[in-house]
Design a protein around this motif. Structure first.
Motif, mmCIF file in Angstrom:
data_model
loop_
_atom_site.group_PDB
_atom_site.id
_atom_site.type_symbol
_atom_site.label_atom_id
_atom_site.label_comp_id
_atom_site.label_asym_id
_atom_site.label_seq_id
_atom_site.Cartn_x
_atom_site.Cartn_y
_atom_site.Cartn_z
ATOM 1 N N LEU A 436 48.897 93.257 37.199
ATOM 2 C CA LEU A 436 49.635 94.366 37.897
ATOM 3 C C LEU A 436 51.241 94.444 38.767
ATOM 4 C CD1 LEU A 436 49.527 97.643 37.117
ATOM 5 C CD2 LEU A 436 48.778 97.576 39.888
ATOM 6 N N LEU A 437 50.936 94.119 39.913
ATOM 7 C CA LEU A 437 52.162 93.232 40.899
ATOM 8 C C LEU A 437 53.144 92.463 40.512
ATOM 9 C CD1 LEU A 437 49.663 93.915 44.076
ATOM 10 C CD2 LEU A 437 51.702 95.866 43.415
ATOM 11 N N GLY A 438 52.796 91.168 39.857
ATOM 12 C CA GLY A 438 53.793 90.589 39.149
ATOM 13 C C GLY A 438 53.496 89.020 40.015
ATOM 14 N N LEU A 439 51.985 89.269 40.682
ATOM 15 C CA LEU A 439 51.672 88.405 41.473
ATOM 16 C C LEU A 439 51.128 86.690 41.043
ATOM 17 C CD1 LEU A 439 50.908 89.905 44.736
ATOM 18 C CD2 LEU A 439 53.579 90.031 44.287
ATOM 19 N N THR A 440 51.935 86.598 39.478
ATOM 20 C CA THR A 440 51.826 85.232 39.278
ATOM 21 C C THR A 440 50.912 83.934 40.587
ATOM 22 O OG1 THR A 440 54.107 83.965 39.044
ATOM 23 C CG2 THR A 440 53.146 85.890 37.454
ATOM 24 N N ASP A 441 50.948 83.850 40.825
ATOM 25 C CA ASP A 441 50.515 82.908 42.268
ATOM 26 C C ASP A 441 49.112 83.131 42.835
ATOM 27 O OD1 ASP A 441 51.961 84.851 44.104
ATOM 28 O OD2 ASP A 441 52.669 83.486 45.351
ATOM 29 N N ARG A 442 48.574 84.101 42.447
ATOM 30 C CA ARG A 442 46.937 84.706 42.931
ATOM 31 C C ARG A 442 46.842 85.713 42.515
ATOM 32 N NH1 ARG A 442 49.808 87.083 48.090
ATOM 33 N NH2 ARG A 442 51.400 85.545 47.383
ATOM 34 N N GLY A 443 45.284 86.039 42.472
ATOM 35 C CA GLY A 443 44.546 86.327 41.842
ATOM 36 C C GLY A 443 43.555 85.517 40.697
ATOM 37 N N HIS A 444 43.812 83.562 40.680
ATOM 38 C CA HIS A 444 43.077 83.574 40.325
ATOM 39 C C HIS A 444 43.011 81.993 40.482
ATOM 40 C CE1 HIS A 444 46.825 80.857 39.069
ATOM 41 N NE2 HIS A 444 47.618 81.899 38.996
ATOM 42 N N LEU A 445 42.573 81.103 39.469
ATOM 43 C CA LEU A 445 42.214 79.557 40.581
ATOM 44 C C LEU A 445 42.061 78.772 39.851
ATOM 45 C CD1 LEU A 445 38.408 80.728 42.016
ATOM 46 C CD2 LEU A 445 39.944 80.876 43.232
ATOM 47 N N GLY A 446 43.169 78.735 39.218
ATOM 48 C CA GLY A 446 44.050 77.465 38.163
ATOM 49 C C GLY A 446 44.992 77.093 39.222
ATOM 50 N N ALA A 447 44.868 75.592 38.898
ATOM 51 C CA ALA A 447 45.708 74.765 39.535
ATOM 52 C C ALA A 447 47.706 74.933 39.988
ATOM 53 C CB ALA A 447 45.945 72.924 38.539
ATOM 54 N N GLY A 448 47.815 75.279 40.571
ATOM 55 C CA GLY A 448 48.806 75.467 41.131
ATOM 56 C C GLY A 448 49.213 77.483 41.800
ATOM 57 N N ALA A 449 48.169 78.024 41.777
ATOM 58 C CA ALA A 449 47.764 78.539 42.919
ATOM 59 C C ALA A 449 47.961 78.896 44.054
ATOM 60 C CB ALA A 449 46.493 79.883 42.228
ATOM 61 N N ILE A 450 48.548 78.976 45.122
ATOM 62 C CA ILE A 450 47.829 79.708 46.298
ATOM 63 C C ILE A 450 45.918 79.673 46.763
ATOM 64 C CG2 ILE A 450 50.120 80.681 47.297
ATOM 65 C CD1 ILE A 450 48.481 83.102 47.617
ATOM 66 N N ALA A 451 45.847 78.830 47.599
ATOM 67 C CA ALA A 451 44.694 78.408 47.813
ATOM 68 C C ALA A 451 44.087 79.861 48.814
ATOM 69 C CB ALA A 451 44.233 77.588 48.716
ATOM 70 N N ASP A 452 44.416 81.118 48.104
ATOM 71 C CA ASP A 452 43.280 82.347 48.958
ATOM 72 C C ASP A 452 42.381 82.043 47.983
ATOM 73 O OD1 ASP A 452 46.055 82.567 50.605
ATOM 74 O OD2 ASP A 452 46.514 84.644 49.125
ATOM 75 N N ILE A 453 41.511 82.092 48.339
ATOM 76 C CA ILE A 453 39.899 81.576 47.775
ATOM 77 C C ILE A 453 39.204 82.139 48.848
ATOM 78 C CG2 ILE A 453 38.559 79.695 47.135
ATOM 79 C CD1 ILE A 453 40.692 78.161 46.946
ATOM 80 N N ALA A 454 38.238 83.430 48.156
ATOM 81 C CA ALA A 454 36.804 83.681 48.856
ATOM 82 C C ALA A 454 35.318 83.295 48.252
ATOM 83 C CB ALA A 454 36.457 85.336 48.896
ATOM 84 N N ILE A 455 34.873 82.673 49.015
ATOM 85 C CA ILE A 455 33.580 82.400 48.715
ATOM 86 C C ILE A 455 32.082 83.038 49.162
ATOM 87 C CG2 ILE A 455 31.741 80.148 48.992
ATOM 88 C CD1 ILE A 455 34.308 78.555 49.440
ATOM 89 N N TYR A 456 30.820 83.519 48.249
ATOM 90 C CA TYR A 456 30.148 84.341 49.010
ATOM 91 C C TYR A 456 28.775 84.011 48.748
ATOM 92 C CZ TYR A 456 34.426 87.730 48.450
ATOM 93 O OH TYR A 456 35.122 88.578 48.850
ATOM 94 N N ARG A 457 27.858 83.988 48.979
ATOM 95 C CA ARG A 457 26.596 83.453 49.640
ATOM 96 C C ARG A 457 26.140 84.190 48.484
ATOM 97 N NH1 ARG A 457 26.493 81.704 54.578
ATOM 98 N NH2 ARG A 457 26.930 79.686 53.864
ATOM 99 N N ARG A 458 25.141 84.338 47.985
ATOM 100 C CA ARG A 458 24.764 84.715 47.192
ATOM 101 C C ARG A 458 23.086 85.812 47.633
ATOM 102 N NH1 ARG A 458 24.964 85.548 41.417
ATOM 103 N NH2 ARG A 458 26.090 84.544 39.994
ATOM 104 N N ASN A 459 23.117 86.819 47.395
ATOM 105 C CA ASN A 459 22.011 87.979 48.298
ATOM 106 C C ASN A 459 21.347 89.005 47.874
ATOM 107 O OD1 ASN A 459 20.487 89.523 49.836
ATOM 108 N ND2 ASN A 459 21.990 88.473 51.904
ATOM 109 N N GLY A 460 20.559 89.254 47.658
ATOM 110 C CA GLY A 460 19.797 90.923 46.536
ATOM 111 C C GLY A 460 20.456 91.914 47.339
ATOM 112 N N ASN A 461 20.968 91.991 48.426
ATOM 113 C CA ASN A 461 21.706 92.660 49.204
ATOM 114 C C ASN A 461 23.331 92.607 48.595
ATOM 115 O OD1 ASN A 461 23.045 94.022 50.782
ATOM 116 N ND2 ASN A 461 21.345 94.699 52.525
#
Length: 543
Positions: A436-461
């Motif tokens: 929507l914002l035209g930010l092709t360098d983020r929002g995905h994990l493909g090669a070339g994207a900036i390394a903005d990454i969130a990792i969440y430990r699985r939890n029932g909560n």
């Protein structure tokens, strides 16, 4: 540095990666798996969800209204009230510095301030520069200023209006354009107190609809990636669904984004003449592909409403809780600060249910965006609880059991079985906002994207899981581990830089000198005026 994120459950809808695998980072970018060679650092992501950093397209995090809220509500500020750091009350409850930290802990790496007055652009960017870790962007407000209204009244050529919009976006370092209750602030100056889509601004003779359509066409013609961001007329009023429906119909094939649709989801059924029209609006959105919306979800508790819709805030001042408010007028929009507490009574329950209905009844997660209109519906720190409500019908039913039964009788929420998946969450909070914002360098994990990454430990909560990220990388830097900040850094301010015609610039110079006795330097501040820690990142317009 070469970093390997090993064995995580990767959720990357853009690139079709939905399953266990490894992810590689070299310095500040995501890269493909290297041919040989050991990683300098390995993150064990077994049992974790791995997504791109989240993007919030509509959150009031900087500018004059935000600071005014802090001044109005010192009792909510951390310096004046001892309380657990994880439970701030509203935007008035923490500093700009804490804003970036709180967002990062949840895995958010880009946030858009959606209502920047052009005259306050320098102030806004100075404040955003004090927010660490995350990247920021702004939307410039147009639609109530004399220069634009005069051009529309005088039937100025579309190219002239486009040049004015281009100049505004470029000079304020904005990423897009927002219109707030188009024409209403100008009408408010002439003692008008209600204003709808086809009402006419006195002294200009132009309707709200004409203003919206003019700006919509200009934004589209300039190739601004984000469609015109519309705060509709009649926010919060019973029957406001009619206004939203008319605005959706007015899109007429061109892209249009409606902000905080929950505040327009109100019908007039029942003895209180206040009911849910969410199903009606959801169907309209589902059948109007050029329209995108964000929700503005209400969550229960104390907050503060911050808006440049001076007409709405003036009318709402009587419901302030606590009983104090600020209403200010000026050239363009003005605005107001009205503290408010959402209770579990009939009206609060109705608003809460309407937002969730919209989330769950709009089919396409690429066109509905995750917001609370921070802080208007709730502070963004309520996001983890909201994720849980979207992903668990059981969580919704547990909440419904303690709410107003008369309100729930006018809502379809209890009958909705849908539960969001992690893939849909990744679309709604990562892939779709970037598109929507035209930010092709983020929002995905493909090669070339900036390394903005969130990792969440699985939890029932779910709330705990998505509220405290196990790891967050921003541009390849590890900034969060186990829900705590490990490294402070400074992000960028993302902006467009369209080029207006020089004749428009000269006309604006004459206008500001004659009307205000001011030079355009008031707007065209040098980049060096902003803290050196915050560079600007230029985003391309569509061609």
């Amino acid at each position: 540095m070469l970093t390997k994120i090993a064995g995580g459950d990767i959720i990357d809808p853009v690139n079709g990666r939905l399953g266990q695998g490894d992810l590689w980072i070299r310095d500040d970018k995501i890269v493909g798996a290297p041919a040989g060679g050991a990683a300098d650092r390995t993150i064990d992501a077994a049992g974790c969800i791995v997504m791109a950093g989240a993007i919030d397209i509509h959150s009031h995090i900087g500018g004059g209204n935000v600071n005014t809220a802090r001044l109005l509500l010192p009792e909510q500020h951390a310096a004046h009230q001892a309380r657990p750091a994880a439970t701030p009350l509203s935007n008035a409850g923490w500093s700009t510095f804490q804003t970036g930290c709180l967002y990062a802990k949840m895995g958010f790496t880009t946030v858009v301030e959606p209502a920047m007055s052009p005259g306050a652009a320098l102030h806004t960017h100075l404040e955003l520069a004090d927010i660490p870790i995350i990247d920021k962007a702004t939307l410039a407000i147009l639609g109530n200023d004399d220069f634009l209204l005069s051009m529309i009244r005088d039937d100025a050529p579309s190219t002239m209006i486009e040049d004015y919009v281009a100049w505004t976006v470029a000079s304020t370092r904005a990423l897009g354009v927002k219109v707030i209750n188009a024409g209403a602030a100008a009408a408010f100056k002439e003692n008008v107190r209600t204003f709808s889509l086809d009402d006419v601004v006195p002294s200009y003779g132009v309707s709200s609809r004409k203003i919206v359509k003019t700006l919509q066409a200009a934004v589209d013609s300039l190739g601004v990636p984000h469609p015109l961001h519309v705060h509709c007329n009649n926010l919060g009023s019973p029957g406001s669904a009619d206004t939203a429906a008319s605005t959706i119909a007015a899109a007429e094939g061109l892209p249009l984004h409606l902000a905080h649709l929950q505040f327009y989801g109100y019908g007039t059924e029942g003895k209180r003449k206040f009911s849910s029209a969410a199903a009606r609006l959801a169907e309209l959105v589902n059948t109007t592909p050029e329209v995108t919306i964000d929700i503005g979800q209400v969550m229960f508790g104390q907050t503060v409403t911050i808006s440049s819709d001076v007409m709405r805030q003036f009318s709402a001042r009587g419901s302030a809780s606590p009983k104090k408010s600020v209403i200010h007028d000026g050239d363009g929009n003005g605005g107001g600060i009205v503290p408010y507490s959402y209770g579990k009574d009939f009206y609060g329950t109705m608003q809460w249910a309407i937002g969730l209905e919209l989330f769950l009844l709009i089919d396409d997660p690429w066109r509905v965006f995750f917001t609370t209109d921070h802080p208007n519906g709730a502070p963004f720190t309520a996001y983890p609880a909201l994720f849980a409500l979207l992903m668990s019908r059981e969580a919704r039913n547990e909440m419904i059991a303690g709410l107003s039964k008369s309100a729930m009788a006018l809502s379809t929420l209890a009958a909705i079985e849908r539960e969001y998946t992690f893939e849909e969450i990744a679309i709604m909070t990562r892939a779709a906002p970037a598109k929507l914002l035209g930010l092709t360098d983020r929002g995905h994990l493909g090669a070339g994207a900036i390394a903005d990454i969130a990792i969440y430990r699985r939890n029932g909560n779910i709330a705990k899981m998505l509220g405290q990220a196990a790891y967050v990388f921003k541009d390849g830097d590890l900034v969060v581990q186990d829900g705590e900040i490990t490294h402070y850094r400074w992000g960028k301010a993302l902006r467009l830089n369209p080029s207006p015609d020089k004749a428009m610039v000269r006309r604006l110079e004459d206008y500001h000198q004659q009307r205000y006795g001011l030079s355009l330097d008031w707007f065209n501040f040098p980049d060096s005026a902003i803290a050196r820690e915050q560079p600007f990142g230029e985003v391309a317009c569509r061609t």
